[in-house]
Motif scaffolding. Structure first.
Motif, short mmCIF file in Angstrom:
data_model
loop_
_atom_site.label_atom_id
_atom_site.label_comp_id
_atom_site.label_asym_id
_atom_site.label_seq_id
_atom_site.Cartn_x
_atom_site.Cartn_y
_atom_site.Cartn_z
N ARG A 69 14.78 22.26 30.98
CA ARG A 69 15.86 21.31 30.67
C ARG A 69 15.92 20.97 29.19
NH1 ARG A 69 16.26 15.75 30.70
NH2 ARG A 69 14.02 15.66 31.02
N LYS A 70 14.75 20.83 28.53
CA LYS A 70 14.74 20.42 27.12
C LYS A 70 14.04 21.44 26.22
CE LYS A 70 14.83 15.43 28.02
NZ LYS A 70 14.16 14.13 27.79
N VAL A 71 14.02 22.68 26.66
CA VAL A 71 13.35 23.71 25.87
C VAL A 71 14.38 24.48 25.04
CG1 VAL A 71 11.89 25.77 26.00
CG2 VAL A 71 11.55 23.89 27.60
N ARG A 72 14.01 24.75 23.78
CA ARG A 72 14.93 25.51 22.91
C ARG A 72 15.02 26.95 23.38
NH1 ARG A 72 12.40 25.00 17.29
NH2 ARG A 72 10.51 25.00 18.56
N PRO A 73 16.17 27.60 23.17
CA PRO A 73 16.36 28.98 23.65
C PRO A 73 15.30 29.95 23.15
CG PRO A 73 18.46 28.04 23.03
CD PRO A 73 17.42 27.04 22.62
N ILE A 74 14.89 29.83 21.89
CA ILE A 74 13.94 30.80 21.35
C ILE A 74 12.59 30.71 22.06
CG2 ILE A 74 13.15 29.23 19.55
CD1 ILE A 74 13.54 33.07 19.38
N LEU A 75 12.21 29.47 22.44
CA LEU A 75 10.95 29.32 23.15
C LEU A 75 11.04 29.81 24.59
CD1 LEU A 75 9.64 25.87 21.86
CD2 LEU A 75 8.97 28.16 21.13
N VAL A 134 18.33 34.95 31.40
CA VAL A 134 19.73 34.56 31.56
C VAL A 134 19.92 33.09 31.18
CG1 VAL A 134 21.64 34.36 33.20
CG2 VAL A 134 20.03 36.26 33.39
N LEU A 135 18.97 32.25 31.57
CA LEU A 135 19.03 30.83 31.20
C LEU A 135 19.03 30.68 29.67
CD1 LEU A 135 16.43 29.36 33.74
CD2 LEU A 135 18.83 28.75 33.64
N ALA A 136 18.15 31.43 29.01
CA ALA A 136 18.05 31.34 27.55
C ALA A 136 19.34 31.79 26.87
CB ALA A 136 16.87 32.17 27.07
N ILE A 137 19.92 32.88 27.38
CA ILE A 137 21.15 33.38 26.77
C ILE A 137 22.28 32.37 26.94
CG2 ILE A 137 22.92 35.17 26.98
CD1 ILE A 137 20.64 37.11 27.73
N LEU A 138 22.40 31.80 28.13
CA LEU A 138 23.44 30.80 28.36
C LEU A 138 23.25 29.58 27.47
CD1 LEU A 138 23.72 30.97 32.26
CD2 LEU A 138 25.41 31.75 30.59
N LYS A 139 21.98 29.18 27.25
CA LYS A 139 21.73 28.06 26.36
C LYS A 139 22.07 28.41 24.92
CE LYS A 139 18.71 24.30 27.46
NZ LYS A 139 17.45 23.61 27.15
N ALA A 140 21.79 29.65 24.55
CA ALA A 140 22.04 30.07 23.18
C ALA A 140 23.54 30.09 22.87
CB ALA A 140 21.44 31.45 22.94
N ILE A 141 24.40 30.33 23.85
CA ILE A 141 25.84 30.37 23.61
C ILE A 141 26.52 29.05 23.91
CG2 ILE A 141 25.95 32.85 23.99
CD1 ILE A 141 27.01 32.33 26.77
N LEU A 170 12.90 32.32 25.52
CA LEU A 170 12.85 33.78 25.46
C LEU A 170 11.44 34.30 25.22
CD1 LEU A 170 16.07 34.43 23.35
CD2 LEU A 170 15.71 34.96 25.76
N ARG A 171 10.58 33.50 24.55
CA ARG A 171 9.23 33.93 24.23
C ARG A 171 8.20 33.38 25.23
NH1 ARG A 171 8.83 32.41 17.97
NH2 ARG A 171 6.91 33.61 18.10
N LYS A 172 8.68 32.56 26.15
CA LYS A 172 7.77 31.87 27.07
C LYS A 172 6.95 32.82 27.93
CE LYS A 172 7.81 28.47 30.83
NZ LYS A 172 6.90 27.50 30.26
N LEU A 173 7.57 33.94 28.32
CA LEU A 173 6.88 34.83 29.25
C LEU A 173 5.78 35.63 28.57
CD1 LEU A 173 9.96 36.11 31.22
CD2 LEU A 173 8.35 34.31 31.86
N ILE A 174 5.84 35.75 27.23
CA ILE A 174 4.85 36.54 26.52
C ILE A 174 3.88 35.64 25.77
CG2 ILE A 174 4.51 38.39 24.85
CD1 ILE A 174 6.01 39.18 27.39
N GLU A 175 4.40 34.58 25.14
CA GLU A 175 3.58 33.73 24.31
C GLU A 175 3.66 32.31 24.83
OE1 GLU A 175 5.04 34.03 20.39
OE2 GLU A 175 4.98 36.20 20.33
N GLU A 176 2.55 31.75 25.10
CA GLU A 176 2.53 30.36 25.54
C GLU A 176 1.23 29.73 25.10
OE1 GLU A 176 2.95 27.58 29.53
OE2 GLU A 176 3.15 29.74 29.65
N SER A 177 1.31 28.88 24.12
CA SER A 177 0.11 28.18 23.65
C SER A 177 -0.05 26.90 24.43
CB SER A 177 0.23 27.88 22.15
OG SER A 177 1.34 27.04 21.91
N GLU A 178 -1.25 26.47 24.58
CA GLU A 178 -1.52 25.29 25.38
C GLU A 178 -2.54 24.43 24.68
OE1 GLU A 178 -3.92 24.98 29.31
OE2 GLU A 178 -1.84 25.51 29.84
#
Length: 861
Positions: free
Chosen positions: A385-391, A297-304, A393-401
């Motif tokens: 706070r400073k993360v792009r919407p696409i990241l 929901v956070l990502a969608i709100l940021k995207a719009i 949305l993908r954060k829960l599946i893909e996260e490189s460190e």
């Protein structure tokens, strides 16, 4: 054109719509907050009621808040100074204690009685003088009537209604004195008690100038002056008004009960603080899980087009709404449990406890729930706070460190606001702890200790996980696939194992510490009011009577064994102090302590530490001819003596130069508590000796034994403290029950909170189970993978928590001057129980995952 920020009202509408879209998902968050707040409200509310009850019982043993004892009648100037306290609402009354001869006409033979004169309109300020027949004290103590103890009626074969001859006047015996509240602090006296009004005593002319009488001032503070600081301030003023008086407060009236009160207060404060921290852990984990589920929901709100400020407004209002609902539910549950206790437990609860609605505790719980909700929802919100919407949305599946020390510093440099928010959280918890414990010092140390423990736990958690990862690399190919997968789950990308392990370890540590503390402290408290301790005392037993006295108690029914035999005897030799550290007594600086008390002291001998005493400083002698002395702690403090001090004592014309070898503390329940000064046996045993005795008698048999004792030993005085010690034993039993109940309530609530913390990771495992199913994993394989993860997580948390719980308990018990013993059984149960709890609650929250079809979840992505 400047971008327009989302208004608070619009943000509230969006937050409400999100809540209504799937209300079932938010019930868990509300319940997690409610459990923490309910634990805090219930524990704090009941402990406050019980603490006030316990304090009232301690005051009743002195019949006032303060007592000032002097061996001379106060001057007019001193009386005026004491009367000046009334302007502040402080009440005071004088109690006169003396000895006299009394008889019951027509028998002309009198006996020595202990006379106590009080103002029945004022005395006692706490407790009650119980009479038989039951009547107000003012009705029994008139100008022509008195109340007498049962010993008086036994010795003179009198009854209620007979006349008593005292000081040239006849008085009617109006009642039998069953119990006087300040019996233990009011001086034992040398004969049966006769209670009389001050006005009646004045009419007898017994208090002629130069007569031997003790005066005791009882003081009651108004409700607005009941803090420790105010009590100490009034005490200093009374000491200045009465420089020759020995002033003490209600906490010194009975050291055993005072020790129980102090330790019970410490335990209850610890339980309150633990309930607060466990509640904070539950709120933190539930808020993190809630916001993790709302990332899409956070990502969608940021995207719009929503910015970080808009997201903060929406989800801040949402989480605060959930926190408020949970806090209100928790307040209602906690208060309901507290108020329902009398109906559930009946007479097991303190009989005088007043359980009203805990407004103060309810407000504290509500504020704590809202504040912890607000504070703990900020760090996860700041993560996006400073993360792009696409990241996102993908954060829960893909996260490189990135790896390496530089990457580690870069990550922490990007988390400045999270670090600041963590500091604010600790500062707020410190403030809450200070408010709950009513001590800024306790709150500060609690905050420092909590920060240190959390930091160490996080480091240990991260270290454990890295060690596990390294070990897994070495033996990966030798382990079954489900075991490898389960262990690897603990450090998978985006995993919160370190945080969950730290939270779970902290919870286990606090819960086990509460159990260990209450178990070991209550064991010592119960020893101070053991049913084996003496409740009747004998005065003026001669050396020739000692063998016959021992035989008498050996054959009497209802006499219980104490530590050594049916009867404990203490030899007492009269003496006086000559000098302290080379300074003659008349020139010694001993503050407000009356020097004339040191001119006639009771000495005894002991070549080993007496039962019930504790060495505070020094080492007990082994040579019965040693030129040494042991001094009670209270007396040593008042006359400014310590180990190594030199004193001179005169005994029957001999001056003994002695060195202070031991400072000890007596428990005031054994006969040895009567001796403040102990010497090696060879220095005193050939001197004229008077013996004092003590025995434990069944309360119902005391009167019968008193009659038989008077017949066999008519010159021996009996002091009956059975009723007082029964009261103390009842209070100690109340302490034991309430502390155990509140500790159990706190532990139960803590286990629920920890269970909810483990269950809050269900969201991430849902996607993992679906991915495993898609790749062909069977239900049984998924069950084994998750079981390994839950069990290892529980074992690691249990190990860390058990170690730190024992360390914390050892430190706290040292502060309370109590002994620490390692409890293998409790530690092992905590370790294995955490693993079982983690596995059980993990599966209770996750069993539905096994029945989900992959498409049901993947369609939501």
């Amino acid at each position: 054109m400047a971008k327009r920020s989302l208004t608070w009202s619009r943000a509230a509408v969006i937050a409400g719509r999100d809540l209504r879209s799937a209300p079932g998902k938010f019930v868990f968050v509300v319940l997690s907050v409610a459990v923490g707040v309910a634990a805090l409200v219930g524990v704090r509310g009941f402990s406050e009621s019980f603490r006030s009850t316990l304090t009232r019982e301690a005051r009743s043993l002195m019949a006032g808040d303060l007592s000032a004892r002097t061996n001379q009648r106060p001057s007019k100037t001193e009386l005026q100074k004491v009367d000046s306290l009334k302007s502040q609402g402080i009440r005071s009354t004088w109690v006169t204690e003396t000895i006299s001869m009394a008889s019951v006409p027509p028998d002309p033979v009198p006996i020595l009685v202990s006379l106590k004169a009080v103002d029945p309109a004022e005395y006692p300020y706490y407790g009650k003088a119980e009479l038989d027949p039951d009547m107000p004290l003012g009705s029994a103590l008139t100008d022509n009537s008195v109340a007498v103890a049962d010993e008086f009626l036994i010795r003179l074969k009198a009854k209620v209604g007979d006349s008593l001859r005292l000081g040239g006047r006849n008085f009617r015996i109006a009642a039998r004195l069953v119990q006087e509240p300040d019996r233990m602090t009011g001086g034992a006296g040398l004969g049966p008690r006769v209670l009389i009004s001050r006005a009646a005593l004045e009419s007898t002319s017994l208090l002629a100038p130069g007569s031997r009488a003790g005066e005791r001032l009882l003081i009651q503070l108004p409700p607005a002056m009941q803090t420790a600081a105010q009590l100490a301030d009034v005490r200093k003023r009374v000491e200045a008004m009465l420089p020759e008086a020995q002033v003490m407060d209600y906490r010194e009236g009975n050291p055993a009960l005072t020790e129980g009160l102090d330790r019970a207060t410490a335990i209850l404060s610890l339980i309150c603080l633990v309930a607060m921290v466990l509640g904070a852990i539950g709120v933190a984990m539930s808020m993190h899980a809630h916001l993790e589920q709302r990332m899409d929901v956070l990502a969608i709100l940021k995207a719009i087009g929503a910015d970080s400020g808009d997201l903060l407004r929406i989800f801040l209002l949402q989480t605060m709404g959930l926190g408020l609902a949970g806090a209100l539910l928790g307040v209602a549950d906690g208060a309901g449990v507290m108020l329902a206790l009398p109906a559930v437990f009946g007479n097991l609860l303190p009989v005088h406890a007043t359980l009203a609605f805990p407004w103060k505790s309810a407000l504290a719980g509500l504020a704590t729930g809202l504040l912890t909700t607000l504070l703990f929802c900020l760090p996860p919100l700041l993560d996006v706070r400073k993360v792009r919407p696409i990241l996102v949305l993908r954060k829960l599946i893909e996260e490189s460190e990135e790896r390496g020390f530089i990457a580690f510093l870069r990550r922490w440099g990007q988390r400045k606001l999270q670090i600041v928010s963590g500091i604010v959280i600790l500062a707020a918890l410190t403030g809450i702890a200070a408010a709950l414990s009513d001590s800024a010092k306790v709150g500060t140390w609690f905050g420092i200790a909590l920060a240190a423990i959390l930091f160490v736990l996080l480091l240990l958690s991260a270290g454990f996980l890295r060690l596990l990862r390294w070990l897994l690399k070495l033996v990966r190919l030798r382990l079954p696939q489900y075991l490898r997968q389960g262990l690897a789950n603990l450090y998978r990308p985006g995993n919160q194992s370190a945080a969950v392990l730290a939270a779970l370890g902290t919870g286990v540590m606090l819960i086990l510490a509460v159990y260990l503390m209450q178990s070991q402290v209550l064991r010592e408290i119960q020893q101070t009011a053991s049913p084996k301790l003496p409740n009747i005392f004998l005065v003026d037993v001669t050396t020739d009577e000692v063998p016959a006295m021992r035989e008498f108690f050996r054959t009497q029914p209802g006499v219980r064994m104490t530590e050594n035999s049916q009867l404990d005897l203490l030899p007492v030799v009269s003496g006086r102090f000559v000098s302290f550290n080379g300074v003659p007594l008349e020139k010694a600086d001993i503050g407000h302590f009356p020097k004339r008390i040191l001119e006639s002291v009771s000495l005894s001998w002991a070549d080993a530490l007496p039962a019930g005493d504790k060495i505070r400083q020094g080492k007990w002698w082994t040579d019965p001819n040693a030129q040494e002395i042991a001094i009670a702690e209270g007396m040593a403090t008042r006359v400014h003596l310590g180990v190594g001090s030199a004193v001179e004592v005169e005994v029957n014309g001999r001056v003994l130069p002695l060195k202070v070898a031991v400072v000890f503390r007596a428990d005031e329940e054994h006969i040895g508590a009567r001796a403040n000064y102990l010497l090696p046996s060879e220095l005193l045993k050939n001197e004229p000796t008077v013996w004092y005795g003590a025995a434990r008698v069944d309360s119902k048999q005391v009167s019968q034994i008193e009659r038989a004792l008077f017949t066999a030993f008519p010159t021996v005085t009996v002091i009956n403290l059975a009723d007082v010690l029964d009261r103390i034993e009842a209070v100690v039993n109340q302490i034991t029950f309430v502390v155990r109940f509140l500790a159990g309530f706190s532990i139960f609530a803590g286990l629920m909170i920890l269970a909810s913390s483990i269950a809050s990771t269900r969201f991430r495992r849902t996607r993992e189970a679906v991915v495993l199913k898609t790749l062909g994993a069977t239900r049984w394989r998924i069950i084994r993978i998750f079981s390994v993860e839950f069990s290892v997580l529980g074992l690691l948390a249990g190990t860390v928590g058990a170690v730190f719980a024992n360390l914390l308990t050892r430190v706290l018990l040292h502060r309370l001057e109590a002994q620490w013993h390692f409890e293998w059984r409790a530690t092992l149960i905590a370790l294995l129980g955490t693993a079982v709890l983690a596995a059980a609650t993990g599966w209770l929250a996750s069993y539905r995952i096994l029945g989900l079809r992959p498409l049901e979840v993947l369609r939501e992505e």
